[in-house]
Design a protein around this motif. Sequence first.
Motif, PDB file in Angstrom:
ATOM      1  N   SER A  22       0.831  -1.213   0.000  1.00  0.00           N
ATOM      2  CA  SER A  22       0.000   0.000   0.000  1.00  0.00           C
ATOM      3  C   SER A  22       0.863   1.260   0.000  1.00  0.00           C
ATOM      4  O   SER A  22       0.473   2.284  -0.573  1.00  0.00           O
ATOM      5  CB  SER A  22      -0.937   0.011   1.216  1.00  0.00           C
TER       6      SER A  22
ATOM      7  N   GLU B 209       1.890   1.695  -3.565  1.00  0.00           N
ATOM      8  CA  GLU B 209       0.728   2.154  -4.334  1.00  0.00           C
ATOM      9  C   GLU B 209       0.461   3.636  -4.091  1.00  0.00           C
ATOM     10  O   GLU B 209       0.230   4.415  -5.027  1.00  0.00           O
ATOM     11  CB  GLU B 209      -0.500   1.325  -3.953  1.00  0.00           C
TER      12      GLU B 209
ATOM     13  N   GLN C  57      -7.403   0.326  -6.481  1.00  0.00           N
ATOM     14  CA  GLN C  57      -8.211  -0.588  -5.668  1.00  0.00           C
ATOM     15  C   GLN C  57      -9.591  -0.833  -6.296  1.00  0.00           C
ATOM     16  O   GLN C  57     -10.636  -0.630  -5.690  1.00  0.00           O
ATOM     17  CB  GLN C  57      -8.350  -0.047  -4.241  1.00  0.00           C
TER      18      GLN C  57
ATOM     19  N   ASP D  58      -4.935  -3.603  -7.785  1.00  0.00           N
ATOM     20  CA  ASP D  58      -4.297  -2.383  -7.271  1.00  0.00           C
ATOM     21  C   ASP D  58      -4.520  -1.163  -8.156  1.00  0.00           C
ATOM     22  O   ASP D  58      -4.948  -0.113  -7.695  1.00  0.00           O
ATOM     23  CB  ASP D  58      -2.795  -2.616  -7.084  1.00  0.00           C
TER      24      ASP D  58
ATOM     25  N   ASP E 292      -1.024  -5.298 -10.717  1.00  0.00           N
ATOM     26  CA  ASP E 292      -0.993  -5.710  -9.314  1.00  0.00           C
ATOM     27  C   ASP E 292       0.436  -5.558  -8.799  1.00  0.00           C
ATOM     28  O   ASP E 292       1.389  -5.993  -9.469  1.00  0.00           O
ATOM     29  CB  ASP E 292      -1.465  -7.166  -9.176  1.00  0.00           C
TER      30      ASP E 292
END
Length: 341
Positions: free
Chosen positions: A199, A202, A226, A239, A254
């Motif tokens: 995360s 991301e 997401q 993702d 991803d």
Amino acid sequence: MKDLANQNNAAYTSLIASIGTLINEARKRIATSVNTEMVQTYWHVGRYIVEYQQGGKERAGYGDELLKRLSKDLTMKYGEGFNRNNLQYMRRLYLTFPNCTTLSCNLSWSHYQEILKAEDSLEINFYVKECENENWSVRELKRQMKSMLFHRIALSKDKKQVLELAKQGQQIQTPEDILKDPYVLEFTGIPQKEVYLESDLENALISHLENFLLELGKGFAFIKRQYKMQIGTRTFKVDLVFYHHILKCFVLIDLKRGEIEHNDIGQMNMYLNYFKNEECSEGDNPPIGIVLGAYKDKLLMEYATQGLENTLFVSKYQLYLPNREQLQNELEILLEKEENK
């Protein structure tokens, strides 16, 4: 009266907009013209320097002394822009592009200064073409050169394709054309050895979305992070989702903080099947999946992706810039192997 005033205001606003468009277009043409004249002038300066040196008036060992003297005299007479470093680039511009008609009117002198830092003619030609095709700013060009874009793309091709790459730039025609290995994500600011979550990566990519899109390449448009998928009684999330306007398809990414495992491939394959059946519209091509991780076992990935109907790629990312010498050596070995076939 009020309606007349509103009409006058609308007409006046339209008049301002029309004049503004005219002025902005004229300024662009003037800037382009000035850039073209500057590059052409500097090319001729480089030609004069080379011809003077080759005329026997200066021995090779005294090249630096000539540029020092020339820099001092030209600066005194014509002002800034003629320091020794600039004169060296002018000389290199002429030697690299002996025919001035091959110079691009779309590139500024600052673009050429950056491009001429490359030593290989294939690499130089590639970045000239990419700047023309993609309208890169100097800042974007610097970032792509630092990340060794040419080498990362070229190493996935054969000699004929590498030569074509240098001649035309990157052409997106097949799903394979969008893939880089590795992707370089140094702009996230995450140190290579720091412990971080997927995360975190991301969030960093979304915070630097402009740079990430530049790294992904041409044609990508960001859709959502997401992205939720209701499959049976369970909810799954991919993702990052993009749409590729050239290939006309969704691209699912991803992120994996560590090594990519075989079950990551199965999961992405499921996502692609869902998108193909639930999200793609008429005219869309089948979606593409990219599993992006810090490490991958090539043999494991080969077996994990073998026989899949969906287009699924596995690639690495790096949080630091790749080693130029290593990539240059790998490219030279590739070209030599092709030569000896």
